[in-house]
Design a protein around this motif. Structure first.
Motif: not given
Lengths: 277, 283
Positions: B89, A179-186, A202, B56, A199, B161, B95, B107, A176-177, B82, B54, B97, B111
Motif C-alpha cells: 500500500m 486493508l494493508a494487513q488484510k492484504a498480508r493475509g490477516a 496489527p 480487499l 487479530a 508471501m 503498517q 506476519y 487503510k491499515i 493473497r 486482492n 506493528f 497468516n
C-alpha cells in the motif's frame, strides 16, 4: 474530502437542518427532562407523534431514524424483562413456579421501553440534522457564561472540535491499515472473541503510533501559526437566530409544556375534554 | 495470462446521499511478465481498481479472474489469492506493528499457515532481497529504523508471501531522489527474482516511462487508453484528457522537434534518447 462529514449526519437541507444548533441543543436537553415527566400512555403517544413529525419535517427517512434505536435494543430488552418479573403490585396475572407477573410489571416494562426509545429518538434527530462541528459551536456558545467563573470554555471547545475532526481521519486510517494487513493475509472476521481481539493488534499498534505522530504534527502546525487559546477570535460561521428558530423553539416549548401540565395539573384531562365538547 | 478483468464497476456507499461511482466498466488483461504502470489523477479510480485485485473490495459487478481464482464465486479462496497477489500500500511503513523486524515480516507468511521452518527461510530471503542485512536487522524494532529502511521492511513483509503478482501503490511517494532510485531498482530486481508480474501506481511519469512495458491511463473511473508507454506518452490529446504530464524524455524530444531536430524514433528512456540523438548527429 468527502469524509469530513461523518457519523450520523444525514443531509437533506431541511428547515430542521438549517435551524440554529443552539436552539436544537436546548430543545434536546429540555426534551430529555420532559420525557421523565411523562405520566400516561396518551402523552407517550403524543411525544412519539411529535418526534415523528419533526423527523418528517427534517425529511429523515423512518428507516434511518429507527436504525439509531437498534444500538440500545439490548438495554431495552434487559431492563424491561427485569421490570416485568420483579415488579410487585396490581393484579397477579401469571403464576408459574417462582415466576410471577403482575399487571404493574407489564405497565412498568412497557413504559420503560417507550421511555428508552423516546430518549434515543429525539437526540438522534439532533445528530442526524446537525454536523458535529455545529454542535461543538453550539456548546461553546451555550457555555459562554461559565467564562465568568474561569472555565476555559474555548479550550474545551477546541479540544472537542479537534477530537471530532480526528475521528474521520482515524477511521480512514483504521480502514487503510486493516486493508494493508488484510492484504498480508490477516483475518478479522473468524474465530472467537479472543482470537478476534488478538487479530486487532496489527491494526491498533500502527493506529496509535499514527495518532501520536499526527497529534505532534498538529501541535507543531498550530504553534507555527502562533495559536493561543486566550486570544480573542472570530468565527467563520456566525450563528444567529431567525424566525424559523423562534417558531421551532416555540413548538417544542408548547409540546413540553403540555406534558408538564398533564403531570402536575390534576384537572388537565377534564380541561382538555371540556375543550372538545 | 495472469489477471483478467471484465466490465468491473464499483460505487462507494450505494443508495445513500454519499454514493459515488469509482469504476465504470473497466476491462483489462494483465499477462504474466508484464510490468504495468497505472496512472491517472487523484480520484480517477486507480486505488479502487488495484484493491479489487486482492479482494480487499467486494466485487459489485463485473468479473475478475486471478490465475485460477475466480472472484465472482461466492467464497473465493482469499488466502490463496493473497498469497498470489502481494499488495504494497501507499506509505507501507505505517503498517509496521511488531516488536522486531523478523516478527513483522513473518506476519504475512504466518497468516498463510506455513510451517515455522518455511517462514524462517522466507523471512530471511525477503529481508535479504530488499537489500537489508538479515542478521543485523532482524532483532531490531521496526520503529527505530530510518524511513527508507522501514519501507524496505514493509515491502519485505509482502515479498515473504512470495506473490506471483506484486502490486505497489505509489512506492516512491515521500522519498528523496536517491531513495526513489533505490526502490525502483529494488522493484525491478523483485520482478526478475520473485514476482514476475508487477503493477505500480505512480505519479512519477519518468519512472513509469523508464520501467513499465505497459501503461493504463485512468480517468473518471475508466481506462481511457492502454498500451506501450512509447505510444501513449507521445499522444498529446490523451495526456490532456487525463490531465497528465509527459515524461521529461518525451518533453525533451518534442522540444527538439520544435527547434527542427526530428529524431527517427520515439525514445522513452535515457538510453534510447541518447542513441536517437547520436543517430541524428551521424546522419
Amino acid at each position: 474530502m468527502n469524509n469530513i462529514v461523518f457519523g450520523q449526519y444525514y443531509p437533506t437541507g431541511s428547515v430542521v437542518h438549517r435551524m440554529d444548533p443552539r436552539i436544537k441543543l436546548l430543545a434536546v436537553i429540555l426534551y430529555i427532562v420532559t420525557v421523565f415527566f411523562i405520566k400516561d400512555y396518551t402523552m407517550y403517544g403524543a411525544i412519539l407523534v411529535f418526534v415523528l413529525g419533526v423527523s418528517c419535517v427534517a425529511k429523515i427517512p423512518l428507516k434511518v431514524l429507527l436504525r439509531t434505536v437498534r444500538t440500545i435494543i439490548f438495554l431495552v430488552l434487559i431492563t424491561s424483562i427485569i421490570n416485568l418479573f420483579f415488579t410487585r403490585g396490581g393484579k397477579l396475572l401469571v403464576k408459574w413456579g417462582v415466576i410471577k407477573i403482575y399487571s404493574e410489571g407489564i405497565h412498568h416494562a412497557v413504559k420503560l421501553t417507550l421511555r428508552l426509545i423516546l430518549l434515543m429518538l429525539f437526540p438522534s434527530l439532533l445528530t442526524l440534522t446537525t454536523t458535529p462541528m455545529e454542535l461543538t459551536d453550539a456548546m461553546e456558545s451555550l457555555m459562554k457564561p461559565l467564562k465568568v467563573i474561569k472555565v476555559p470554555v474555548h479550550a474545551i471547545a477546541l479540544i472537542m472540535s479537534i477530537a471530532l475532526r480526528m475521528i474521520p481521519i482515524l477511521m480512514e486510517e483504521t480502514n487503510k491499515i486493516m486493508l494493508a494487513q488484510k492484504a498480508r493475509g490477516a483475518d478479522f472476521d473468524s474465530g472467537g472473541v479472543l482470537k478476534k481481539a488478538k487479530a486487532m493488534i496489527p491494526v491498533l499498534v500502527p493506529l496509535f503510533v499514527g495518532a501520536f505522530r499526527r497529534a505532534d504534527e498538529l501541535a507543531l502546525a498550530m504553534d507555527a501559526r502562533c495559536y493561543s487559546s486566550v486570544a480573542k477570535r472570530t468565527k467563520y460561521k456566525v450563528m444567529h437566530l431567525s424566525v424559523r428558530d423562534l417558531v421551532g423553539g416555540l413548538i417544542c416549548l408548547a409540546v413540553f409544556t403540555v406534558v408538564f401540565l398533564n403531570k402536575y395539573l390534576w384537572a388537565f384531562d377534564s380541561m382538555i375534554l371540556a375543550l372538545f365538547k | 495470462m495472469s489477471i483478467e478483468i471484465k466490465d468491473l464497476s464499483y460505487v462507494y456507499s450505494p443508495g445513500t446521499p454519499y454514493a459515488s461511482t469509482a469504476l465504470k466498466s473497466v476491462s483489462i488483461t494483465i499477462n504474466e511478465g508484464d510490468f504495468l504502470g497505472i496512472i491517472g489523477k487523484t480520484g480517477s479510480g486507480k486505488s479502487t481498481f488495484i484493491q479489487h485485485l486482492n479482494a480487499l473490495i467486494k466485487l459489485q459487478s463485473g468479473s475478475i479472474k486471478v490465475y485460477d481464482i475466480d472472484l465472482t464465486q461466492k467464497k473465493p479462496d482469499l488466502k490463496k489469492l493473497r498469497g498470489t497477489v502481494g499488495m504494497v500500500m501507499q506509505y507501507p511503513e505505517y503498517q509496521l506493528f511488531d516488536e522486531t523486524v523478523e516478527k513483522d515480516v513473518s506476519y504475512g507468511p504466518k497468516n498463510l499457515g506455513l510451517s515455522e521452518e518455511e517462514i524462517k527461510g522466507r523471512v530471511r530471503e525477503a529481508i535479504t532481497l530488499v537489500g537489508l542485512s538479515y542478521d543485523e536487522i532482524k532483532d531490531r524494532s521496526p520503529f527505530e529504523l530510518s524511513g527508507g529502511q522501514k519501507r524496505r521492511v514493509a515491502i519485505a513483509g509482502v515479498i515473504a508471501m512470495r506473490p506471483r503478482v506484486l502490486i505497489l501503490d505509489e512506492p516512491t511517494a515521500g522519498l528523496d531522489p536517491r531513495g526513489k532510485k533505490e526502490i525502483l531498482t529494488l522493484i525491478k530486481k523483485l520482478k526478475e527474482t520473485s514476482s514476475p508480474t508487477v503493477i505500480i501506481i505512480s505519479h512519477d511519469m519518468d519512472a513509469v516511462a523508464e520501467n513499465c512495458d505497459k501503461v493504463a491511463f485512468f480517468s473518471g473511473g475508466e481506462i481511457l487508453a492502454e498500451g506501450a508507454p512509447r505510444d501513449l506518452f507521445y499522444d498529446d490529446d490523451l495526456l490532456a484528457r487525463t490531465e497528465m504530464e509527459a515524461p521529461a524524455i518525451v518533453k525533451l524530444t518534442k522540444a527538439l522537434e520544435n527547434r527542427g531536430v526530428t529524431l527517427d524514433s520515439h525514445p522513452i528512456n535515457k538510453q534510447e534518447f541518447v542513441q536517437a540523438v547520436k543517430r541524428w548527429r551521424d546522419e
